[in-house]
Scaffold this motif. Structure first.
Motif, PDB file in Angstrom:
ATOM      1  N   ALA A 180      -5.632  -0.808  -3.000  1.00 17.72           N
ATOM      2  CA  ALA A 180      -5.974   0.042  -1.860  1.00 17.72           C
ATOM      3  C   ALA A 180      -4.986   1.204  -1.760  1.00 17.72           C
ATOM      4  O   ALA A 180      -5.371   2.348  -1.467  1.00 17.72           O
TER       5      ALA A 180
ATOM      6  N   GLU B 295      -6.871   9.670  -3.469  1.00 14.58           N
ATOM      7  CA  GLU B 295      -7.633  10.507  -2.530  1.00 14.58           C
ATOM      8  C   GLU B 295      -6.729  11.554  -1.880  1.00 14.58           C
ATOM      9  O   GLU B 295      -7.096  12.729  -1.764  1.00 14.58           O
ATOM     10  N   ALA B 296      -5.527  11.139  -1.456  1.00 12.00           N
ATOM     11  CA  ALA B 296      -4.603  12.061  -0.809  1.00 12.00           C
ATOM     12  C   ALA B 296      -4.167  13.181  -1.753  1.00 12.00           C
ATOM     13  O   ALA B 296      -3.894  14.311  -1.324  1.00 12.00           O
TER      14      ALA B 296
ATOM     15  N   ARG C 289      -5.888   3.715  -4.493  1.00 15.36           N
ATOM     16  CA  ARG C 289      -7.082   4.502  -4.154  1.00 15.36           C
ATOM     17  C   ARG C 289      -6.779   5.555  -3.094  1.00 15.36           C
ATOM     18  O   ARG C 289      -7.210   6.705  -3.203  1.00 15.36           O
ATOM     19  N   SER C 290      -6.025   5.159  -2.066  1.00 19.95           N
ATOM     20  CA  SER C 290      -5.713   6.130  -1.015  1.00 19.95           C
ATOM     21  C   SER C 290      -4.764   7.199  -1.534  1.00 19.95           C
ATOM     22  O   SER C 290      -4.829   8.365  -1.119  1.00 19.95           O
TER      23      SER C 290
ATOM     24  N   GLN D  81       0.824  -1.208   0.000  1.00 20.95           N
ATOM     25  CA  GLN D  81       0.000   0.000   0.000  1.00 20.95           C
ATOM     26  C   GLN D  81       0.856   1.256   0.000  1.00 20.95           C
ATOM     27  O   GLN D  81       0.617   2.187  -0.773  1.00 20.95           O
TER      28      GLN D  81
ATOM     29  N   TYR E  85     -11.348   9.079  -8.260  1.00 22.52           N
ATOM     30  CA  TYR E  85     -11.155   7.665  -8.556  1.00 22.52           C
ATOM     31  C   TYR E  85     -12.178   7.244  -9.601  1.00 22.52           C
ATOM     32  O   TYR E  85     -13.383   7.459  -9.431  1.00 22.52           O
TER      33      TYR E  85
ATOM     34  N   ARG F 101       1.001   4.103  -2.989  1.00 26.75           N
ATOM     35  CA  ARG F 101       0.685   5.497  -2.657  1.00 26.75           C
ATOM     36  C   ARG F 101       1.805   6.426  -3.118  1.00 26.75           C
ATOM     37  O   ARG F 101       1.553   7.511  -3.657  1.00 26.75           O
TER      38      ARG F 101
END
Length: 349
Positions: free
Chosen positions: A203, A210-211, A206-207, A168, A216, A172
Motif C-alpha cells: 500500500a 501515485e504521489a 502504491r501510494s 506504509q 502502477y 512511500r
C-alpha cells in the motif's frame, strides 16, 4: 516390583505425536484435530495413564515467575536475531530470562511451541506470528490472563498488544527517493502476499507511486519468499520483463541482498546499473558492498519496546491492549546510486 509411571513422553512416543500435542489434548485445547485427539486418548487408556491435574496446576503456578516466551517466524533472518537481542536487553535487567523459539512459518510448530512454553509457566509471550495465524490461536492465552505482545506482524482481532513499524510511510519514502533520482519504472520485489506486513508495504508502494505521478504496473509487483534466495528469484523475473524496471524497493533487506546477488550474476552492478532499496536496516546493510540504502525500523528498538510493554502488563497483573507504531527513517547509501543521507520524520503513535 513397582511399575514405572507412564509419562507424557511415553504417550507421545506411542501415539506418534509431539509432547506438546499430548499436553494440548490434556488441556482440552481446540487446536488439536479430532483424529489426533482420539488417537492420543486411546493410547492413554491403553497405557493406563492418569492425569494429575492438581499437580500440573501446582507446577504451573510455581513455575510461572521469571520466564518470557519469544516466538519468531524466521530466525534465519538477522532482523529477528536483532529483535531478540533487544528483548533480552530489557527482560534480563528486570530479572527475567527469555525462551526463544523459531517456527519457520509453520502454524503447527507455532502452536506446539506456545503450548510447550505454557507448560513451563511463562509469564508472558512476545510473538511475530507465522503465516496463516488466526486471532483465535491466542484466545486461550488471553483467557488465561497471560500477557501477549505481537511484534512486526499485526494480528487484527486478536485482542493482544502490538508493536509494529510504520510500513506504509517507510515504503512511500523509498519510492519517493527513487523517483527523485529520476526512476520511473520502479518494482516492488519480495514478500509473501498473505501477510499484513506485505499488504502495508505494498500500500505504501502504491501510494508512493501515485504521489510521484508514476504509473502502477501490476507486473512490477513480484512476490517471493522474504529471503536472500527469494530476492534472487524476484530480480530474475523482473529483468526479463519487456519493459523492465530500472529500480526496486524490496520487501526487506534479505530480499535486497538477494536482488544484488541476482544482478551481479547477470553482470549488472547494484547502484550503477540498477537501483536497490531494502527495508529494515539490519547490521549487515551498512557493511554490504555496495552499502545498502534501506528503510530503518530499528529491530532492536522494536524488541525493547515489545519487552517493555509486556513487563508493564506483567507488573500490572492485567493485559490491557496497547498498540504502538514505531517511527521509521530512510537511510541513503550507495545501492540506490546516491550518497546523500535522508531521514524520514514520522511521529510514533
Amino acid at each position: 516390583m513397582t511399575k514405572a509411571r507412564v509419562t507424557v513422553i511415553d504417550i507421545a512416543k506411542a501415539a506418534g505425536v509431539s509432547k506438546s500435542t499430548v499436553s494440548l489434548v490434556l488441556q482440552g485445547s481446540s487446536l488439536v484435530n479430532e483424529g489426533t485427539r482420539s488417537k492420543v486418548n486411546t493410547v492413554m487408556r491403553e497405557l493406563g495413564y492418569v492425569y494429575n491435574r492438581g499437580a500440573a496446576n501446582l507446577r504451573q503456578a510455581s513455575a510461572k515467575s521469571k520466564i518470557i516466551g519469544v516466538v519468531v517466524n524466521d530466525l534465519t533472518n538477522s532482523f529477528f536475531a536483532e529483535l531478540a537481542v533487544g528483548v533480552d536487553m530489557v527482560v534480563q535487567s528486570a530479572g527475567f530470562v527469555q525462551f526463544l523459539s523459531n517456527t519457520s512459518e509453520s502454524i503447527d510448530r507455532q502452536r506446539e511451541v506456545v503450548a510447550s512454553m505454557r507448560e513451563h509457566g511463562i509469564s508472558g509471550l512476545i510473538v511475530s506470528p507465522a503465516r496463516a495465524t488466526d486471532a483465535a490461536d491466542f484466545k486461550p492465552l488471553v483467557a488465561a490472563g497471560i500477557p501477549v505482545v505481537v511484534v512486526v506482524r499485526n494480528l487484527p482481532g486478536a485482542k493482544v498488544s502490538s508493536v509494529v513499524s510504520d510500513n506504509q510511510a517507510g515504503m512511500r519514502s523509498a519510492v519517493n527517493h527513487l523517483a527523485e533520482l529520476g526512476h520511473k519504472r520502479i518494482a516492488f520485489l519480495g514478500g509473501f502476499p498473505d501477510t499484513a506486513v506485505f499488504d502495508d508495504r505494498l500500500a505504501g508502494y502504491r501510494s508512493g507511486m501515485e504521489a510521484a505521478g508514476l504509473d502502477y504496473h501490476q507486473e512490477f509487483v513480484i512476490s517471493s519468499a522474504p529471503s536472500r534466495a527469494g530476492g534472487v528469484e524476484a530480480i530474475g523475473r523482473a529483468i526479463i520483463l519487456a519493459d523492465k524496471p530500472t529500480a526496486a524497493v524490496c520487501f526487506n533487506d534479505a530480499v535486497a541482498f538477494g536482488v544484488c546477488d541476482g544482478l551481479r550474476a547477470r553482470r549488472l552492478e547494484p547502484g550503477s546499473d540498477f537501483a536497490v532499496v531494502g527495508f529494515d536496516d539490519v547490521i549487515e546493510a551498512q557493511a554490504a558492498v555496495p552499502a545498502l540504502t534501506t528503510v530503518s525500523v530499528d529491530p532492536q528498538g522494536i524488541g525493547r519496546r515489545g519487552a517493555q510493554l509486556l513487563l508493564k502488563q506483567i507488573n500490572a497483573g492485567k493485559a490491557e491492549v496497547e498498540t504502538v507504531t514505531t517511527a521509521v527513517r530512510l537511510v541513503v547509501r550507495e545501492s540506490c546510486g546516491a550518497r546523500k543521507s535522508v531521514k524520514l520524520k514520522q511521529d510514533s503513535e
